[in-house]
Design a protein around this motif. Sequence first.
Motif, PDB file in Angstrom:
ATOM      1  N   ASP A   1     -28.944 -18.280  16.942  1.00 55.51           N
ATOM      2  CA  ASP A   1     -28.985 -19.247  15.847  1.00 55.51           C
ATOM      3  C   ASP A   1     -27.760 -19.127  14.955  1.00 55.51           C
ATOM      4  O   ASP A   1     -27.194 -20.145  14.529  1.00 55.51           O
ATOM      5  CB  ASP A   1     -30.256 -19.077  15.014  1.00 55.51           C
ATOM      6  CG  ASP A   1     -30.291 -20.083  13.887  1.00 55.51           C
ATOM      7  OD1 ASP A   1     -30.476 -21.293  14.192  1.00 55.51           O
ATOM      8  OD2 ASP A   1     -30.109 -19.690  12.720  1.00 55.51           O
ATOM      9  N   VAL A   2     -27.342 -17.908  14.662  1.00 58.22           N
ATOM     10  CA  VAL A   2     -26.125 -17.720  13.841  1.00 58.22           C
ATOM     11  C   VAL A   2     -24.929 -18.350  14.542  1.00 58.22           C
ATOM     12  O   VAL A   2     -24.133 -19.066  13.912  1.00 58.22           O
ATOM     13  CB  VAL A   2     -25.871 -16.218  13.550  1.00 58.22           C
ATOM     14  CG1 VAL A   2     -24.502 -15.996  12.941  1.00 58.22           C
ATOM     15  CG2 VAL A   2     -26.967 -15.666  12.637  1.00 58.22           C
ATOM     16  N   ILE A   3     -24.800 -18.115  15.841  1.00 56.62           N
ATOM     17  CA  ILE A   3     -23.703 -18.711  16.603  1.00 56.62           C
ATOM     18  C   ILE A   3     -23.803 -20.236  16.566  1.00 56.62           C
ATOM     19  O   ILE A   3     -22.801 -20.931  16.376  1.00 56.62           O
ATOM     20  CB  ILE A   3     -23.696 -18.186  18.050  1.00 56.62           C
ATOM     21  CG1 ILE A   3     -23.343 -16.697  18.054  1.00 56.62           C
ATOM     22  CG2 ILE A   3     -22.713 -18.974  18.911  1.00 56.62           C
ATOM     23  CD1 ILE A   3     -23.605 -16.000  19.378  1.00 56.62           C
ATOM     24  N   ALA A   4     -25.008 -20.761  16.743  1.00 60.06           N
ATOM     25  CA  ALA A   4     -25.195 -22.215  16.699  1.00 60.06           C
ATOM     26  C   ALA A   4     -24.764 -22.779  15.349  1.00 60.06           C
ATOM     27  O   ALA A   4     -24.041 -23.780  15.280  1.00 60.06           O
ATOM     28  CB  ALA A   4     -26.650 -22.581  16.983  1.00 60.06           C
TER      29      ALA A   4
ATOM     30  N   ARG B   1     -20.735 -25.549  12.661  1.00 62.89           N
ATOM     31  CA  ARG B   1     -19.680 -25.256  11.675  1.00 62.89           C
ATOM     32  C   ARG B   1     -20.174 -25.399  10.237  1.00 62.89           C
ATOM     33  O   ARG B   1     -19.538 -26.047   9.411  1.00 62.89           O
ATOM     34  CB  ARG B   1     -18.458 -26.119  11.921  1.00 62.89           C
ATOM     35  CG  ARG B   1     -17.863 -25.902  13.298  1.00 62.89           C
ATOM     36  CD  ARG B   1     -16.567 -26.662  13.473  1.00 62.89           C
ATOM     37  NE  ARG B   1     -16.074 -26.534  14.820  1.00 62.89           N
ATOM     38  CZ  ARG B   1     -15.252 -25.576  15.225  1.00 62.89           C
ATOM     39  NH1 ARG B   1     -14.846 -24.656  14.398  1.00 62.89           N
ATOM     40  NH2 ARG B   1     -14.834 -25.536  16.466  1.00 62.89           N
ATOM     41  N   ARG B   2     -21.295 -24.754   9.953  1.00 60.98           N
ATOM     42  CA  ARG B   2     -21.891 -24.825   8.624  1.00 60.98           C
ATOM     43  C   ARG B   2     -21.149 -23.970   7.607  1.00 60.98           C
ATOM     44  O   ARG B   2     -21.249 -24.217   6.413  1.00 60.98           O
ATOM     45  CB  ARG B   2     -23.354 -24.374   8.666  1.00 60.98           C
ATOM     46  CG  ARG B   2     -24.263 -25.342   9.383  1.00 60.98           C
ATOM     47  CD  ARG B   2     -25.714 -24.857   9.298  1.00 60.98           C
ATOM     48  NE  ARG B   2     -26.602 -25.805   9.909  1.00 60.98           N
ATOM     49  CZ  ARG B   2     -27.136 -26.848   9.271  1.00 60.98           C
ATOM     50  NH1 ARG B   2     -26.854 -27.069   8.017  1.00 60.98           N
ATOM     51  NH2 ARG B   2     -27.937 -27.670   9.908  1.00 60.98           N
ATOM     52  N   GLY B   3     -20.481 -22.929   8.043  1.00 61.77           N
ATOM     53  CA  GLY B   3     -19.862 -21.998   7.108  1.00 61.77           C
ATOM     54  C   GLY B   3     -20.915 -21.110   6.475  1.00 61.77           C
ATOM     55  O   GLY B   3     -22.113 -21.387   6.541  1.00 61.77           O
ATOM     56  N   LEU B   4     -20.463 -20.028   5.836  1.00 65.97           N
ATOM     57  CA  LEU B   4     -21.416 -19.076   5.262  1.00 65.97           C
ATOM     58  C   LEU B   4     -22.233 -19.691   4.137  1.00 65.97           C
ATOM     59  O   LEU B   4     -23.423 -19.407   4.003  1.00 65.97           O
ATOM     60  CB  LEU B   4     -20.678 -17.830   4.774  1.00 65.97           C
ATOM     61  CG  LEU B   4     -20.030 -16.988   5.878  1.00 65.97           C
ATOM     62  CD1 LEU B   4     -19.299 -15.796   5.272  1.00 65.97           C
ATOM     63  CD2 LEU B   4     -21.069 -16.528   6.891  1.00 65.97           C
ATOM     64  N   CYS B   5     -21.618 -20.537   3.336  1.00 65.14           N
ATOM     65  CA  CYS B   5     -22.357 -21.153   2.221  1.00 65.14           C
ATOM     66  C   CYS B   5     -23.418 -22.135   2.707  1.00 65.14           C
ATOM     67  O   CYS B   5     -24.443 -22.306   2.056  1.00 65.14           O
ATOM     68  CB  CYS B   5     -21.392 -21.858   1.273  1.00 65.14           C
ATOM     69  SG  CYS B   5     -20.307 -20.716   0.406  1.00 65.14           S
ATOM     70  N   GLY B   6     -23.171 -22.766   3.852  1.00 59.28           N
ATOM     71  CA  GLY B   6     -24.121 -23.744   4.385  1.00 59.28           C
ATOM     72  C   GLY B   6     -25.099 -23.173   5.389  1.00 59.28           C
ATOM     73  O   GLY B   6     -25.913 -23.903   5.958  1.00 59.28           O
ATOM     74  N   HIS B   7     -25.026 -21.862   5.621  1.00 57.76           N
ATOM     75  CA  HIS B   7     -25.897 -21.243   6.622  1.00 57.76           C
ATOM     76  C   HIS B   7     -27.348 -21.253   6.143  1.00 57.76           C
ATOM     77  O   HIS B   7     -27.640 -20.921   5.006  1.00 57.76           O
ATOM     78  CB  HIS B   7     -25.452 -19.790   6.870  1.00 57.76           C
ATOM     79  CG  HIS B   7     -26.163 -19.161   8.020  1.00 57.76           C
ATOM     80  ND1 HIS B   7     -25.716 -19.273   9.307  1.00 57.76           N
ATOM     81  CD2 HIS B   7     -27.306 -18.432   8.072  1.00 57.76           C
ATOM     82  CE1 HIS B   7     -26.540 -18.633  10.106  1.00 57.76           C
ATOM     83  NE2 HIS B   7     -27.521 -18.116   9.383  1.00 57.76           N
ATOM     84  N   HIS B   8     -28.244 -21.637   7.022  1.00 58.91           N
ATOM     85  CA  HIS B   8     -29.676 -21.643   6.727  1.00 58.91           C
ATOM     86  C   HIS B   8     -30.281 -20.329   7.192  1.00 58.91           C
ATOM     87  O   HIS B   8     -30.675 -20.183   8.352  1.00 58.91           O
ATOM     88  CB  HIS B   8     -30.385 -22.808   7.421  1.00 58.91           C
ATOM     89  CG  HIS B   8     -29.967 -24.143   6.921  1.00 58.91           C
ATOM     90  ND1 HIS B   8     -30.050 -25.265   7.697  1.00 58.91           N
ATOM     91  CD2 HIS B   8     -29.461 -24.550   5.731  1.00 58.91           C
ATOM     92  CE1 HIS B   8     -29.612 -26.311   7.010  1.00 58.91           C
ATOM     93  NE2 HIS B   8     -29.246 -25.895   5.826  1.00 58.91           N
ATOM     94  N   GLY B   9     -30.378 -19.379   6.268  1.00 59.64           N
ATOM     95  CA  GLY B   9     -30.913 -18.061   6.588  1.00 59.64           C
ATOM     96  C   GLY B   9     -32.360 -18.106   7.034  1.00 59.64           C
ATOM     97  O   GLY B   9     -32.767 -17.359   7.929  1.00 59.64           O
ATOM     98  N   LEU B  10     -33.134 -18.996   6.438  1.00 58.43           N
ATOM     99  CA  LEU B  10     -34.543 -19.118   6.823  1.00 58.43           C
ATOM    100  C   LEU B  10     -34.670 -19.574   8.272  1.00 58.43           C
ATOM    101  O   LEU B  10     -35.537 -19.103   9.013  1.00 58.43           O
ATOM    102  CB  LEU B  10     -35.269 -20.085   5.883  1.00 58.43           C
ATOM    103  CG  LEU B  10     -36.766 -20.253   6.109  1.00 58.43           C
ATOM    104  CD1 LEU B  10     -37.487 -18.906   5.977  1.00 58.43           C
ATOM    105  CD2 LEU B  10     -37.346 -21.238   5.112  1.00 58.43           C
ATOM    106  N   ARG B  11     -33.800 -20.466   8.685  1.00 59.93           N
ATOM    107  CA  ARG B  11     -33.803 -20.927  10.077  1.00 59.93           C
ATOM    108  C   ARG B  11     -33.502 -19.760  11.012  1.00 59.93           C
ATOM    109  O   ARG B  11     -34.159 -19.595  12.040  1.00 59.93           O
ATOM    110  CB  ARG B  11     -32.781 -22.048  10.238  1.00 59.93           C
ATOM    111  CG  ARG B  11     -32.595 -22.495  11.663  1.00 59.93           C
ATOM    112  CD  ARG B  11     -31.596 -23.621  11.750  1.00 59.93           C
ATOM    113  NE  ARG B  11     -30.735 -23.441  12.894  1.00 59.93           N
ATOM    114  CZ  ARG B  11     -29.762 -24.264  13.236  1.00 59.93           C
ATOM    115  NH1 ARG B  11     -29.503 -25.333  12.492  1.00 59.93           N
ATOM    116  NH2 ARG B  11     -29.040 -24.033  14.292  1.00 59.93           N
ATOM    117  N   THR B  12     -32.521 -18.932  10.665  1.00 59.55           N
ATOM    118  CA  THR B  12     -32.188 -17.770  11.491  1.00 59.55           C
ATOM    119  C   THR B  12     -33.370 -16.812  11.555  1.00 59.55           C
ATOM    120  O   THR B  12     -33.727 -16.317  12.636  1.00 59.55           O
ATOM    121  CB  THR B  12     -30.946 -17.049  10.938  1.00 59.55           C
ATOM    122  OG1 THR B  12     -29.841 -17.964  10.960  1.00 59.55           O
ATOM    123  CG2 THR B  12     -30.598 -15.821  11.769  1.00 59.55           C
ATOM    124  N   ALA B  13     -34.002 -16.563  10.403  1.00 60.07           N
ATOM    125  CA  ALA B  13     -35.171 -15.685  10.374  1.00 60.07           C
ATOM    126  C   ALA B  13     -36.299 -16.268  11.218  1.00 60.07           C
ATOM    127  O   ALA B  13     -37.003 -15.537  11.939  1.00 60.07           O
ATOM    128  CB  ALA B  13     -35.629 -15.467   8.936  1.00 60.07           C
TER     129      ALA B  13
END
Length: 153
Positions: free
Chosen positions: A8-11, A17-29
């Motif tokens: 998911d992080v790679i996706a 190309r979300r960048g760190l600020c746009g990363h959805h941590g809940l989605r990764t979890a």
Amino acid sequence: GALMGAGDVIAQQLVERRGLCGHHGLRTARMAAIGVCFVGPVVGGWYRILDRLVPGSTKVVAVKKMVLDQGGFAPCFLGCFLAITGATSGLSAEETWARIQQDYVDALLTNYCLWPPVQIANFYFVPLQHRLAVVQCVAIVWNCYLSWKANRE
């Protein structure tokens, strides 16, 4: 779980190309949790069942296992995975069904491009206790694809 989360992080970072600020941590979890609670136990259990159904490690046995895996298990597993990701993403039953109808065939055809040769090698060369680990290492790319496919907005 870690490998599903990594996919998911790679996706999110390399494909979307979300960048760190746009990363959805809940989605990764959520993807990691699906890996721990669904993917790992189901796939690991399937390999044990498959080994009992088709014992041995010859080339013919490896092909038989791959045919059962890709002809029976993969289509069911993929449908369940898409349903689970839809439900855990907060989609309604109707939205989840629409997403499955939209993504299932394409995901299954993509599955058939990647997994048959991987599984033949896995069933022929790898002992049962290591098959899930081998598959999950190859699956980093597959998990990235599934995460992208299942979480498109």
